[in-house]
Design an enzyme around this catalytic site. Structure first.
Site, short mmCIF file in Angstrom:
data_model
loop_
_atom_site.label_atom_id
_atom_site.label_comp_id
_atom_site.label_asym_id
_atom_site.label_seq_id
_atom_site.Cartn_x
_atom_site.Cartn_y
_atom_site.Cartn_z
N TYR A 1 0.84 -1.19 0.00
CA TYR A 1 0.00 0.00 0.00
C TYR A 1 0.88 1.24 0.00
O TYR A 1 1.14 1.86 1.04
CB TYR A 1 -0.94 0.00 1.20
CG TYR A 1 -2.03 -1.07 1.13
CD1 TYR A 1 -2.24 -1.81 -0.02
CD2 TYR A 1 -2.84 -1.31 2.22
CE1 TYR A 1 -3.22 -2.78 -0.07
CE2 TYR A 1 -3.84 -2.27 2.18
CZ TYR A 1 -4.02 -3.01 1.02
OH TYR A 1 -5.00 -3.97 0.97
N GLY B 1 -19.14 -1.69 -1.84
CA GLY B 1 -19.39 -1.75 -3.27
C GLY B 1 -20.88 -1.75 -3.59
O GLY B 1 -21.65 -2.51 -3.03
N HIS C 1 -1.25 -12.18 0.81
CA HIS C 1 -2.10 -11.23 0.11
C HIS C 1 -2.87 -11.85 -1.06
O HIS C 1 -4.04 -11.51 -1.29
CB HIS C 1 -1.26 -10.05 -0.39
CG HIS C 1 -2.01 -8.79 -0.54
ND1 HIS C 1 -1.43 -7.55 -0.42
CD2 HIS C 1 -3.32 -8.54 -0.80
CE1 HIS C 1 -2.34 -6.60 -0.61
NE2 HIS C 1 -3.48 -7.18 -0.85
N PRO D 1 -16.05 -3.27 1.25
CA PRO D 1 -17.38 -3.75 1.65
C PRO D 1 -18.53 -2.84 1.25
O PRO D 1 -19.69 -3.24 1.41
CB PRO D 1 -17.27 -3.81 3.18
CG PRO D 1 -16.28 -2.73 3.51
CD PRO D 1 -15.28 -2.77 2.39
#
Length: 306
Positions: free
Chosen positions: A53, A213, A130, A211
């Protein structure tokens, strides 16, 4: 804030997905730190980041360094000793903004050790693989995670962007030290229903990323247009009736899906993270839950992975 279990750790049931705070388009550091501090003030104790990130062309670990600074500078009413910082390894960035995957055991060992240094901890609380690397047998990548557990570099393990078979294999290799699965899941993207059910069966925390979307729409659409939407309008109608944001309703809906769900909505402003955290206090009625589930099937939709 209500609490749920992540392995043997008790965490606030709404976490913070810290990706927006350190990739391209991220806020300045003052606002990023204020956002994390607001989350802590609201009772959030699960902070999720990753070594990848960071902006394109930047150094790995920008998000982890930000989490370390945020905890070191926090002067709010909570105790940072209760905070679980979860990070991930196995992905990278390209100079043009793309994403890479590297599940080689040697890379994962180096990445985890570097993440621990950046976070300033002897052992990472939760370390997540990941994404499966198609060039590396998944069992080999999981074997590296097991070695990190055995060495004490990480305390608990999780996996991300996986299917049912990957979860079962990880459970076989990692045993009960596997505590979480992080997949994309939201009102718009429900293709991980089988993985959610398996997590509930095995007692694994299910951490939906992205979450919200399907819920976050432009205000230019207008409230009436949003409520008439055949796919997600119910979330806006329930929000209007309750006097809260549609995003808060979406998170409350996720929490009602299973006792193992721990959503990690992203945020880049203090007010956003405070609204998300308040979803823990919103208990939806049976009627509302039924209304929110009356929608077209999205099981076949596939979207990007993070």
């Amino acid at each position: 804030m209500r609490y749920r279990m992540l392995g043997d750790v008790r965490v606030g049931e709404v976490g913070l997905g810290a990706m927006p705070l350190s990739i391209e388009g991220h806020p300045d550091e003052d606002r990023a730190l204020a956002t994390v501090h607001a989350a802590l003030d609201a009772g959030v104790t699960l902070l999720d980041t990753a070594d990848s990130y960071h902006p394109p062309g930047g150094e790995p670990g920008a998000g982890e360094l930000l989490m370390a600074r945020a905890l070191a500078t926090y002067g709010g009413r909570g105790r940072t000793g209760d905070v679980l910082v979860a990070t991930k390894g196995g992905r990278g960035r390209t100079a043009d903004g793309g994403w890479t995957v590297d599940g080689r055991p040697e890379h994962l060992r180096r990445a985890a050790e570097a993440s621990a240094r950046r976070l300033g901890v002897e052992a990472i609380g939760l370390y997540q693989l990941h994404k499966p690397d198609p060039a590396v047998p998944y069992a080999e990548s999981l074997g590296a995670i097991r070695e990190l557990l055995d060495a004490g570099t990480i305390r608990l393990a999780g996996i991300s962007n996986v299917d049912v078979g990957g979860i079962r294999l990880a459970r076989e290799i990692l045993g009960e030290r596997l505590v979480s699965v992080q997949n994309r899941y939201s009102p718009a993207v429900r293709s991980s229903e089988p993985e959610l059910r398996l997590c509930a069966e095995l007692g694994l925390a299910f951490m939906p990323w992205s979450p919200l979307g399907g819920i976050s729409r432009s205000s230019l659409d207008g409230a009436s247009a949003l409520e008439a939407d055949p796919e997600f309008g119910a979330f806006h109608r329930v929000a209007r009736e309750r006097g809260v944001s549609p995003q808060r309703v979406a998170l409350a809906w996720l929490l009602a899906r299973s006792e193992t769900v721990l959503p990690i909505p992203g945020a880049s402003r203090p007010e956003t993270v405070q609204d998300s955290a308040a979803a823990s206090e919103l208990v939806l009625s049976t009627r509302e839950l039924v209304e929110l589930d009356v929608r077209r099937s999205f099981g076949s939709r596939r979207h990007r992975t993070h």
